[in-house]
Design an enzyme around this catalytic site. Structure first.
Site, PDB file in Angstrom:
ATOM      1  N   TYR A   1      -1.653  -1.095  10.959  1.00 50.73           N
ATOM      2  CA  TYR A   1      -2.006  -1.765   9.726  1.00 50.73           C
ATOM      3  C   TYR A   1      -0.822  -1.095   8.595  1.00 50.73           C
ATOM      4  O   TYR A   1      -0.049  -2.252   7.755  1.00 50.73           O
ATOM      5  CB  TYR A   1      -3.229  -1.155   9.180  1.00 50.73           C
ATOM      6  CG  TYR A   1      -3.093  -1.513   7.537  1.00 50.73           C
ATOM      7  CD1 TYR A   1      -3.754  -2.731   7.051  1.00 50.73           C
ATOM      8  CD2 TYR A   1      -3.264  -0.191   6.546  1.00 50.73           C
ATOM      9  CE1 TYR A   1      -3.729  -2.997   5.671  1.00 50.73           C
ATOM     10  CE2 TYR A   1      -3.356  -0.693   5.154  1.00 50.73           C
ATOM     11  CZ  TYR A   1      -3.591  -1.874   4.934  1.00 50.73           C
ATOM     12  OH  TYR A   1      -3.514  -2.015   3.375  1.00 50.73           O
TER      13      TYR A   1
ATOM     14  N   SER B   1       0.796  -1.102  -0.016  1.00 50.07           N
ATOM     15  CA  SER B   1       0.009   0.001   0.116  1.00 50.07           C
ATOM     16  C   SER B   1       1.033   1.291   0.044  1.00 50.07           C
ATOM     17  O   SER B   1       2.017   1.279   0.703  1.00 50.07           O
ATOM     18  CB  SER B   1      -0.812  -0.035   1.333  1.00 50.07           C
ATOM     19  OG  SER B   1      -1.342   1.073   1.642  1.00 50.07           O
TER      20      SER B   1
ATOM     21  N   LYS C   1       2.088  -3.873   6.578  1.00 50.58           N
ATOM     22  CA  LYS C   1       2.555  -3.686   5.086  1.00 50.58           C
ATOM     23  C   LYS C   1       4.071  -3.616   4.759  1.00 50.58           C
ATOM     24  O   LYS C   1       4.655  -4.218   4.146  1.00 50.58           O
ATOM     25  CB  LYS C   1       1.718  -2.547   4.195  1.00 50.58           C
ATOM     26  CG  LYS C   1       0.525  -2.821   4.154  1.00 50.58           C
ATOM     27  CD  LYS C   1       0.072  -4.333   3.242  1.00 50.58           C
ATOM     28  CE  LYS C   1      -1.353  -4.721   3.592  1.00 50.58           C
ATOM     29  NZ  LYS C   1      -1.367  -6.182   2.978  1.00 50.58           N
TER      30      LYS C   1
HETATM   31  P1  NAD Z   1     -10.529  -7.507   1.399  1.00 46.62           P
HETATM   32  O1  NAD Z   1     -10.719  -7.380   2.873  1.00 46.62           O
HETATM   33  O2  NAD Z   1     -11.760  -7.280   0.430  1.00 46.62           O
HETATM   34  O3  NAD Z   1      -9.901  -8.812   0.971  1.00 46.62           O
HETATM   35  C1  NAD Z   1      -8.891  -9.595   1.934  1.00 46.62           C
HETATM   36  C2  NAD Z   1      -9.136 -10.859   1.863  1.00 46.62           C
HETATM   37  O4  NAD Z   1      -8.445 -11.848   2.798  1.00 46.62           O
HETATM   38  C3  NAD Z   1     -10.684 -11.033   2.459  1.00 46.62           C
HETATM   39  O5  NAD Z   1     -11.577 -12.032   1.694  1.00 46.62           O
HETATM   40  C4  NAD Z   1     -10.432 -11.827   3.635  1.00 46.62           C
HETATM   41  O6  NAD Z   1     -11.609 -12.628   4.372  1.00 46.62           O
HETATM   42  C5  NAD Z   1      -9.205 -12.783   3.687  1.00 46.62           C
HETATM   43  N1  NAD Z   1      -8.270 -12.906   4.738  1.00 46.62           N
HETATM   44  C6  NAD Z   1      -7.829 -12.110   5.641  1.00 46.62           C
HETATM   45  N2  NAD Z   1      -7.161 -12.737   6.272  1.00 46.62           N
HETATM   46  C7  NAD Z   1      -7.077 -13.887   6.132  1.00 46.62           C
HETATM   47  C8  NAD Z   1      -6.376 -15.163   6.727  1.00 46.62           C
HETATM   48  N3  NAD Z   1      -5.813 -14.940   7.704  1.00 46.62           N
HETATM   49  N4  NAD Z   1      -6.741 -16.222   5.882  1.00 46.62           N
HETATM   50  C9  NAD Z   1      -7.320 -16.334   4.732  1.00 46.62           C
HETATM   51  N5  NAD Z   1      -8.140 -15.233   4.333  1.00 46.62           N
HETATM   52  C10 NAD Z   1      -7.827 -14.141   4.802  1.00 46.62           C
HETATM   53  O7  NAD Z   1      -9.451  -6.470   1.258  1.00 46.62           O
HETATM   54  P2  NAD Z   1      -9.096  -5.765  -0.305  1.00 46.62           P
HETATM   55  O8  NAD Z   1      -9.551  -4.475  -0.545  1.00 46.62           O
HETATM   56  O9  NAD Z   1      -9.324  -6.721  -1.474  1.00 46.62           O
HETATM   57  O10 NAD Z   1      -7.357  -5.767  -0.135  1.00 46.62           O
HETATM   58  C11 NAD Z   1      -6.705  -6.983  -0.544  1.00 46.62           C
HETATM   59  C12 NAD Z   1      -5.198  -6.649  -0.086  1.00 46.62           C
HETATM   60  O11 NAD Z   1      -4.656  -5.284  -0.639  1.00 46.62           O
HETATM   61  C13 NAD Z   1      -5.046  -6.573   1.353  1.00 46.62           C
HETATM   62  O12 NAD Z   1      -3.743  -7.028   1.924  1.00 46.62           O
HETATM   63  C14 NAD Z   1      -5.249  -5.057   1.860  1.00 46.62           C
HETATM   64  O13 NAD Z   1      -4.298  -4.543   2.927  1.00 46.62           O
HETATM   65  C15 NAD Z   1      -4.282  -4.697   0.564  1.00 46.62           C
HETATM   66  N6  NAD Z   1      -4.534  -3.145   0.017  1.00 46.62           N
HETATM   67  C16 NAD Z   1      -6.033  -2.728  -0.135  1.00 46.62           C
HETATM   68  C17 NAD Z   1      -6.385  -1.374  -0.152  1.00 46.62           C
HETATM   69  C18 NAD Z   1      -7.640  -0.731  -0.199  1.00 46.62           C
HETATM   70  O14 NAD Z   1      -7.807   0.267  -0.383  1.00 46.62           O
HETATM   71  N7  NAD Z   1      -8.703  -1.927  -0.790  1.00 46.62           N
HETATM   72  C19 NAD Z   1      -5.225  -0.562  -0.335  1.00 46.62           C
HETATM   73  C20 NAD Z   1      -3.965  -0.986  -0.298  1.00 46.62           C
HETATM   74  C21 NAD Z   1      -3.636  -2.156   0.158  1.00 46.62           C
HETATM   75  C1  UD1 Z   2      -7.337   5.027   3.445  1.00 46.59           C
HETATM   76  C2  UD1 Z   2      -6.384   4.237   4.515  1.00 46.59           C
HETATM   77  C3  UD1 Z   2      -5.035   4.028   4.019  1.00 46.59           C
HETATM   78  C4  UD1 Z   2      -4.958   3.007   2.939  1.00 46.59           C
HETATM   79  C5  UD1 Z   2      -6.188   3.764   1.760  1.00 46.59           C
HETATM   80  C6  UD1 Z   2      -6.058   2.876   0.584  1.00 46.59           C
HETATM   81  C7  UD1 Z   2      -7.344   5.210   6.541  1.00 46.59           C
HETATM   82  C8  UD1 Z   2      -7.295   6.344   7.416  1.00 46.59           C
HETATM   83  N1  UD1 Z   2      -6.514   5.196   5.672  1.00 46.59           N
HETATM   84  O1  UD1 Z   2      -6.670   6.147   3.122  1.00 46.59           O
HETATM   85  O2  UD1 Z   2      -4.416   3.422   4.919  1.00 46.59           O
HETATM   86  O3  UD1 Z   2      -3.647   2.652   2.228  1.00 46.59           O
HETATM   87  O4  UD1 Z   2      -7.311   3.986   2.413  1.00 46.59           O
HETATM   88  O5  UD1 Z   2      -7.346   2.788  -0.056  1.00 46.59           O
HETATM   89  O6  UD1 Z   2      -8.263   4.684   6.639  1.00 46.59           O
HETATM   90  N2  UD1 Z   2     -13.123  11.332   3.518  1.00 46.59           N
HETATM   91  C9  UD1 Z   2     -14.165  12.033   3.767  1.00 46.59           C
HETATM   92  N3  UD1 Z   2     -15.312  11.621   4.206  1.00 46.59           N
HETATM   93  C10 UD1 Z   2     -15.401  10.218   4.487  1.00 46.59           C
HETATM   94  C11 UD1 Z   2     -14.310   9.430   3.992  1.00 46.59           C
HETATM   95  C12 UD1 Z   2     -13.248   9.884   3.532  1.00 46.59           C
HETATM   96  O7  UD1 Z   2     -13.979  13.394   3.776  1.00 46.59           O
HETATM   97  O8  UD1 Z   2     -16.326   9.729   5.115  1.00 46.59           O
HETATM   98  C13 UD1 Z   2     -11.975  11.835   2.783  1.00 46.59           C
HETATM   99  C14 UD1 Z   2     -10.435  11.732   3.617  1.00 46.59           C
HETATM  100  O9  UD1 Z   2     -10.395  12.614   4.469  1.00 46.59           O
HETATM  101  C15 UD1 Z   2      -9.581  11.506   2.361  1.00 46.59           C
HETATM  102  C16 UD1 Z   2     -10.344  11.000   1.145  1.00 46.59           C
HETATM  103  O10 UD1 Z   2     -11.735  11.217   1.517  1.00 46.59           O
HETATM  104  O11 UD1 Z   2      -9.131  12.984   1.970  1.00 46.59           O
HETATM  105  C17 UD1 Z   2     -10.297   9.737   0.919  1.00 46.59           C
HETATM  106  O12 UD1 Z   2     -10.233   8.746   2.179  1.00 46.59           O
HETATM  107  P1  UD1 Z   2     -10.139   7.360   2.200  1.00 46.59           P
HETATM  108  O13 UD1 Z   2     -11.020   6.753   1.055  1.00 46.59           O
HETATM  109  O14 UD1 Z   2     -10.611   6.806   3.659  1.00 46.59           O
HETATM  110  O15 UD1 Z   2      -8.721   6.821   1.895  1.00 46.59           O
HETATM  111  P2  UD1 Z   2      -7.409   7.125   2.548  1.00 46.59           P
HETATM  112  O16 UD1 Z   2      -7.627   8.243   3.727  1.00 46.59           O
HETATM  113  O17 UD1 Z   2      -6.431   7.870   1.536  1.00 46.59           O
END
Ligand code: NAD
Ligand code: UD1
Length: 338
Positions: free
Chosen positions: A149, A124, A153
C-alpha cells in the site's frame, strides 16, 4: 470551480465534498463504491443543501472516466480513489498495484486529454518509511515503505511528479496525511469500516458502542511517554479544509509540492483512550498485547509548510476528534447500513 473527486463517496472524500460545496464549488464524484456507499453522498447533500453529481465508475476504466471529463468541464481533480488496507495489501499486492497505480495513470491520461491542469493527490505519511528523526518534514528522504500500500503511494507521487515535469502548466499538490480521525459534527457522515476495524479510533468507538468487547493495545514497551504508540491524529474536517486551501493554491501556482497535513503533535494510544472515555462518558476496557508487526513507535509531522504555502493549520484537538467520532458512531451504529 467544477471539481472532480475520485473516491468522493469515501471517508475523506465525503468530508471534502462538504467543505468544497460550502465554499461554493461544484462537486462531481467518480466512485465505484468498493469501500463506500452512495448514501454518504446523499448525506453530503443533506448537510449542505447542495447537489452532488455522482458517477458510479471504476476510474481505472479510462474511457468511462473520459466521458465524465467530456460532459462536465472539470477545472481540477482531487484524487482520493484507492484501496487503503495495509494488511490486505500485503496479502494481495497485485490488486493494490493494479487499482492504485492504474487509477492514478488513468486520471492523468484523462486530465491530459481534456487539458485539466490542477491535481490534489491523497498521499500518506507512510511514504516516509521508518523515521530517522522526527518530526517528518517534506524534504526528508522517502521510503523504503513497509508494505505494498505504502509503495503505491510513493509510486503514485513519482508518476505525478514525472507527468508534471512534462507539462510546465501543470500544478499538483501531494498531500501527505498523518492519521485522519473524527467525523463531521452533524453526525451524518463518518468513517464506516466494512469489517473489524484495523485502525485505532474506529476500534475504540466500536468498543464504546458495545459492538466489540475490548481494545487490544499493541505494545506498551515503546520508548514513548507511556510506552504505547504515538501518532499525529488529525480531524477529518481539518483535513477537508486543507484540500480546499491546497486547491486555491494550485490555481495560482505551477509545479509539484509535497505537503504534510497533520497537527504536528503526537498522542499516545492511552491518551486517546482516556480522552474518548472522558468525552463519551463510557469506559473503554483494554488489554495490553504484543507489538503489531510493521508498527513504528512514533509518527508526527511538521505541518509548517502547509501554513507557509496556503495558510492552513489544524484547529481541532483530540477532544473534538473523540467527540465527533462518538457522535457519528452512536447515531449510526451500523454505519451507512442503518
Ligand atoms: P475510503 O476507502 O473511505 O475512500 C476511498 C474511495 O475510493 C472509496 O469510496 C472507494 O469506493 C473508492 N475507490 C477505490 N478504488 C476505486 C476505483 N478503482 N474506482 C473508483 N473508486 C474507487 O478511504 P479514505 O480514508 O477516504 O482515503 C482516501 C484516500 O486517502 C485514499 O487514497 C487513501 O489511501 C488515502 N489516505 C487515507 C488515510 C486514512 O487513514 N484514511 C491516510 C493516508 C492516506
Ligand atoms: C495506519 C496504517 C498506515 C496509514 C495510517 C493512516 C497500518 C499498519 N498502518 O497507521 O499505513 O498511513 O494508518 O491513518 O494499518 N493500535 C492499537 N490497537 C488497535 C489499533 C491500533 O493499539 O486495535 C495502535 C497502533 O499500534 C498505533 C496506533 O494505535 O500505535 C495507531 O494505529 P492505527 O490507527 O492503525 O494507525 P497507524 O498504525 O499509524
Amino acid at each position: 470551480m467544477n471539481i472532480l473527486l475520485t473516491g468522493g463517496a469515501g471517508y475523506i472524500g465525503s468530508h471534502t465534498a462538504v467543505e468544497l460545496l460550502e465554499a461554493g464549488h461544484r462537486v462531481i464524484t467518480a466512485d465505484n463504491y468498493s469501500n463506500s456507499s452512495p448514501e454518504a453522498l446523499e448525506r453530503v447533500e443533506r448537510i449542505t443543501g447542495r447537489h452532488v453529481t455522482a458517477y458510479d465508475i471504476d476510474i481505472t476504466n479510462t474511457d468511462r472516466l473520459c466521458d465524465i471529463f467530456a460532459h462536465e468541464e472539470i477545472d481540477a481533480a482531487v484524487h482520493f480513489a484507492g484501496l487503503k488496507a495495509v494488511g490486505e495489501s500485503v496479502k494481495d499486492p497485485l490488486r493494490y498495484y493494479r487499482n492504485n497505480l492504474d487509477g492514478t495513470i488513468s486520471l492523468l491520461e484523462a486530465m491530459k486529454l481534456y487539458g485539466v491542469k490542477r491535481l490534489i493527490f491523497s498521499s500518506s505519511a507512510t511514504v516516509y518509511g521508518t523515521p530517522e528523526k522526527l518530526p517528518f518534514t517534506e524534504d526528508m528522504k522517502l521510503g523504503p515503505c513497509t508494505n505494498p500500500y505504502g509503495w503505491t503511494k510513493l509510486m503514485s507521487e513519482r508518476i505525478i511528479t514525472d507527468y508534471a515535469a512534462s507539462d510546465p502548466e501543470f500544478s499538483a499538490i501531494l498531500l501527505r496525511y498523518f492519521n485522519p480521525v473524527g467525523a463531521h459534527p452533524s453526525g451524518l457522515i463518518g468513517e464506516d469500516p466494512k469489517d473489524i476495524p484495523n485502525n485505532l479510533m474506529p476500534y475504540i468507538s466500536q468498543v464504546a458502542s458495545g459492538r466489540l468487547d475490548k481494545l487490544h493495545v499493541f505494545g506498551n514497551d515503546y520508548p514513548t511517554k507511556d510506552g504505547t504508540g504515538v501518532r499525529d491524529y488529525i480531524h477529518v474536517v481539518d483535513l477537508a479544509r486543507g484540500h480546499r486551501a491546497a486547491l486555491e493554491y494550485c490555481a495560482e501556482h505551477k509545479g509539484v509540492q509535497a505537503v504534510n497535513l497533520g497537527t504536528g503533535v503526537g498522542y499516545s494510544v492511552l491518551e486517546m483512550v482516556k480522552t474518548f472515555a472522558a468525552v463519551s462518558g463510557i469506559d473503554i476496557p483494554y488489554q495490553i498485547e504484543g507489538r503489531r508487526d510493521g508498527d513504528i513507535a512514533e509518527s508526527y509531522g511538521d505541518p509548517s509548510k502547509a501554513l507557509e504555502l496556503f495558510g492552513w493549520r489544524a484547529g481541532l484537538g483530540p477532544e473534538d476528534m473523540c467527540r465527533d467520532t462518538w457522535n457519528w458512531q452512536k447515531n449510526n451504529p451500523n454505519g451507512y447500513d442503518g
